[in-house]
Design a protein around this motif. Structure first.
Motif, PDB file in Angstrom:
ATOM      1  N   ASP A   5       4.199   4.678   2.909  1.00 54.82           N
ATOM      2  CA  ASP A   5       5.775   4.433   2.935  1.00 54.82           C
ATOM      3  C   ASP A   5       5.797   2.997   3.749  1.00 54.82           C
ATOM      4  O   ASP A   5       6.438   1.849   3.372  1.00 54.82           O
ATOM      5  N   ALA A   6       5.250   3.196   4.891  1.00 52.87           N
ATOM      6  CA  ALA A   6       5.274   2.026   5.678  1.00 52.87           C
ATOM      7  C   ALA A   6       4.409   0.649   4.917  1.00 52.87           C
ATOM      8  O   ALA A   6       5.121  -0.482   5.179  1.00 52.87           O
ATOM      9  N   LEU A   7       3.295   0.938   4.428  1.00 53.72           N
ATOM     10  CA  LEU A   7       2.615  -0.288   3.787  1.00 53.72           C
ATOM     11  C   LEU A   7       3.447  -0.669   2.514  1.00 53.72           C
ATOM     12  O   LEU A   7       3.635  -1.899   2.331  1.00 53.72           O
ATOM     13  N   SER A  43       6.849  -0.652   2.483  1.00 52.04           N
ATOM     14  CA  SER A  43       8.066  -1.225   2.842  1.00 52.04           C
ATOM     15  C   SER A  43       7.582  -2.686   3.378  1.00 52.04           C
ATOM     16  O   SER A  43       8.308  -3.852   3.338  1.00 52.04           O
ATOM     17  N   GLY A  44       6.341  -2.907   3.860  1.00 45.31           N
ATOM     18  CA  GLY A  44       6.002  -4.197   4.343  1.00 45.31           C
ATOM     19  C   GLY A  44       5.348  -5.023   3.180  1.00 45.31           C
ATOM     20  O   GLY A  44       5.634  -6.322   3.103  1.00 45.31           O
ATOM     21  N   GLY A  45       4.992  -4.454   1.943  1.00 47.57           N
ATOM     22  CA  GLY A  45       4.243  -5.196   0.894  1.00 47.57           C
ATOM     23  C   GLY A  45       5.298  -5.421  -0.076  1.00 47.57           C
ATOM     24  O   GLY A  45       4.973  -6.434  -1.030  1.00 47.57           O
ATOM     25  N   GLY A  46       6.254  -4.546  -0.484  1.00 46.97           N
ATOM     26  CA  GLY A  46       7.422  -4.795  -1.389  1.00 46.97           C
ATOM     27  C   GLY A  46       6.909  -4.537  -2.804  1.00 46.97           C
ATOM     28  O   GLY A  46       7.266  -5.104  -3.662  1.00 46.97           O
ATOM     29  N   SER A  47       5.956  -3.211  -2.944  1.00 40.48           N
ATOM     30  CA  SER A  47       5.374  -3.039  -4.207  1.00 40.48           C
ATOM     31  C   SER A  47       6.617  -2.421  -5.072  1.00 40.48           C
ATOM     32  O   SER A  47       7.510  -1.847  -4.476  1.00 40.48           O
ATOM     33  N   ALA A  48       6.624  -2.335  -6.239  1.00 39.46           N
ATOM     34  CA  ALA A  48       7.761  -1.626  -7.030  1.00 39.46           C
ATOM     35  C   ALA A  48       7.930  -0.179  -6.743  1.00 39.46           C
ATOM     36  O   ALA A  48       8.898   0.251  -6.813  1.00 39.46           O
ATOM     37  N   LEU A  49       6.741   0.758  -6.838  1.00 41.02           N
ATOM     38  CA  LEU A  49       6.837   1.977  -6.197  1.00 41.02           C
ATOM     39  C   LEU A  49       5.981   2.295  -5.023  1.00 41.02           C
ATOM     40  O   LEU A  49       5.060   1.379  -5.010  1.00 41.02           O
ATOM     41  N   PRO A  50       6.168   2.987  -4.166  1.00 41.18           N
ATOM     42  CA  PRO A  50       5.653   3.385  -3.064  1.00 41.18           C
ATOM     43  C   PRO A  50       3.922   3.856  -3.403  1.00 41.18           C
ATOM     44  O   PRO A  50       4.082   4.402  -4.311  1.00 41.18           O
ATOM     45  N   ARG A  51       3.135   3.695  -2.472  1.00 35.76           N
ATOM     46  CA  ARG A  51       1.708   4.273  -2.834  1.00 35.76           C
ATOM     47  C   ARG A  51       1.461   5.618  -2.560  1.00 35.76           C
ATOM     48  O   ARG A  51       0.462   6.130  -2.458  1.00 35.76           O
ATOM     49  N   ASN A  52       2.510   6.667  -2.296  1.00 36.48           N
ATOM     50  CA  ASN A  52       2.384   7.749  -2.005  1.00 36.48           C
ATOM     51  C   ASN A  52       2.671   8.971  -3.123  1.00 36.48           C
ATOM     52  O   ASN A  52       2.960  10.261  -2.930  1.00 36.48           O
ATOM     53  N   GLU A  53       2.649   8.365  -4.227  1.00 37.81           N
ATOM     54  CA  GLU A  53       2.893   9.012  -5.492  1.00 37.81           C
ATOM     55  C   GLU A  53       2.052  10.550  -5.293  1.00 37.81           C
ATOM     56  O   GLU A  53       2.424  11.805  -5.553  1.00 37.81           O
ATOM     57  N   GLY A  54       0.692  10.427  -5.310  1.00 35.81           N
ATOM     58  CA  GLY A  54      -0.340  11.504  -5.503  1.00 35.81           C
ATOM     59  C   GLY A  54       0.225  12.560  -4.308  1.00 35.81           C
ATOM     60  O   GLY A  54      -0.021  13.637  -4.205  1.00 35.81           O
ATOM     61  N   THR A  55       0.435  11.996  -3.169  1.00 32.23           N
ATOM     62  CA  THR A  55       0.602  12.795  -2.041  1.00 32.23           C
ATOM     63  C   THR A  55       2.080  13.569  -1.979  1.00 32.23           C
ATOM     64  O   THR A  55       2.117  14.765  -1.520  1.00 32.23           O
ATOM     65  N   SER A  89      16.867   6.672   5.468  1.00 30.76           N
ATOM     66  CA  SER A  89      16.369   5.614   6.221  1.00 30.76           C
ATOM     67  C   SER A  89      15.288   4.612   5.509  1.00 30.76           C
ATOM     68  O   SER A  89      15.387   3.355   5.506  1.00 30.76           O
ATOM     69  N   ALA A  90      14.486   5.148   4.586  1.00 34.22           N
ATOM     70  CA  ALA A  90      13.505   4.658   3.700  1.00 34.22           C
ATOM     71  C   ALA A  90      14.446   3.694   2.696  1.00 34.22           C
ATOM     72  O   ALA A  90      13.954   2.618   2.435  1.00 34.22           O
ATOM     73  N   THR A  91      15.627   4.232   2.271  1.00 39.58           N
ATOM     74  CA  THR A  91      16.485   3.554   1.106  1.00 39.58           C
ATOM     75  C   THR A  91      16.993   2.173   1.915  1.00 39.58           C
ATOM     76  O   THR A  91      16.988   1.082   1.373  1.00 39.58           O
ATOM     77  N   ALA A  92      17.443   2.347   3.190  1.00 42.38           N
ATOM     78  CA  ALA A  92      17.830   1.311   3.802  1.00 42.38           C
ATOM     79  C   ALA A  92      16.984   0.049   4.282  1.00 42.38           C
ATOM     80  O   ALA A  92      17.298  -1.168   4.201  1.00 42.38           O
ATOM     81  N   LEU A  93      15.676   0.614   4.505  1.00 43.67           N
ATOM     82  CA  LEU A  93      14.624  -0.264   5.089  1.00 43.67           C
ATOM     83  C   LEU A  93      13.700  -0.766   3.747  1.00 43.67           C
ATOM     84  O   LEU A  93      12.832  -1.521   3.903  1.00 43.67           O
ATOM     85  N   ARG A  94      14.212  -0.333   2.262  1.00 39.76           N
ATOM     86  CA  ARG A  94      13.351  -0.804   1.313  1.00 39.76           C
ATOM     87  C   ARG A  94      13.579  -2.286   1.385  1.00 39.76           C
ATOM     88  O   ARG A  94      14.316  -2.960   1.607  1.00 39.76           O
ATOM     89  N   PRO A  95      12.212  -2.987   0.776  1.00 35.92           N
ATOM     90  CA  PRO A  95      12.262  -4.205   0.396  1.00 35.92           C
ATOM     91  C   PRO A  95      13.170  -4.758  -0.533  1.00 35.92           C
ATOM     92  O   PRO A  95      13.635  -4.081  -1.359  1.00 35.92           O
ATOM     93  N   ARG A  96      13.780  -5.998  -0.474  1.00 40.36           N
ATOM     94  CA  ARG A  96      15.003  -6.358  -1.250  1.00 40.36           C
ATOM     95  C   ARG A  96      14.428  -7.303  -2.307  1.00 40.36           C
ATOM     96  O   ARG A  96      13.377  -8.137  -1.830  1.00 40.36           O
TER      97      ARG A  96
END
Length: 219
Positions: A158-160, A162-174, A212-219
């Motif tokens: 999730d931290a990555l 937020s920093g990279g601004g991908s369409a979906l987080p890379r935590n889907e499998g986890t 918090s994740a929603t508030a900090l998500r990339p715009r």
């Protein structure tokens, strides 16, 4: 599984992008609330009972036999669909239909639509294959360590994101692995031993983390 696939069709959109290519997008990637909420609970709620039903047989049955039987039940019904999609792809390509854009590149737009909802098998099949090993190690420190490891990977992903601004987080499998472990905890009675205060702490922590994740998500 039928409900999961059907629901995907409700929020899968096929459209032409500015360059004239057909593009396929699942609306939860765009943050539409009416589809984001089902996406949050839909697959986790599906994975939890699947894991709970697999836990006991995984302990009682030989690993190869269980995995072979479960994967047979998962994958064999897909064979007619895959054969049909191959024919569909060949015919639509022969008719001159263009490729889809983004992740569906290489498929015609007509083929991309029906195959899209089956992507969750990429997560479900490996978890099913690992179930005998995971179930046999679901005790002692592993029962705490495995979920904590998944949570740690999710936080980093999730931290990555937020920093990279991908369409979906890379935590889907986890997050789906966490749902799988929740199924184990339900099956072995762990949830019955958890107090009410602990559950409320989980609700409060999950809600604040999501906010918090929603508030900090990339715009």
């Amino acid at each position: 599984m039928v409900a999961v696939v059907a629901n995907h069709f409700l929020y899968t959109l096929l459209f032409r992008n500015p360059s004239g290519q057909f593009e396929l997008i699942m609306l939860q990637e765009s943050g539409h609330p009416w589809v984001t909420w089902p996406f949050v609970w839909e697959l986790q709620a599906f994975f939890l009972p699947a894991a709970a039903l697999s836990f006991g047989p995984a302990l009682r049955t030989g690993g190869r036999r269980l995995v072979g039987r479960r994967l047979w039940r998962l994958l064999v019904p897909e064979v007619p669909l895959v054969v049909g999609l191959v024919v569909h792809e060949a015919s639509t390509r022969a008719a001159g239909m263009g490729d889809g854009a983004t992740w569906t590149t290489g498929l015609t737009c007509a083929t991309a639509m029906p195959i899209a909802p089956l992507w969750f098998l990429v997560v479900l099949v490996p978890l099913t294959a690992l179930t005998p090993w995971l179930a046999r190690h679901w005790h002692g420190r592993w029962r705490i360590g495995l979920p904590l490891a998944v949570v740690a990977v999710t936080v980093v992903a999730d931290a990555l994101w937020s920093g990279g601004g991908s369409a979906l987080p890379r935590n889907e499998g986890t997050v789906w692995a966490l749902g799988w472990f929740a199924g184990f905890a339900y099956a072995d009675g762990t949830f019955d031993r958890v107090g009410v205060r602990t559950w409320w702490a989980v609700v409060a922590g999950g809600s604040s983390g999501t906010g918090s994740a929603t508030a900090l998500r990339p715009r």
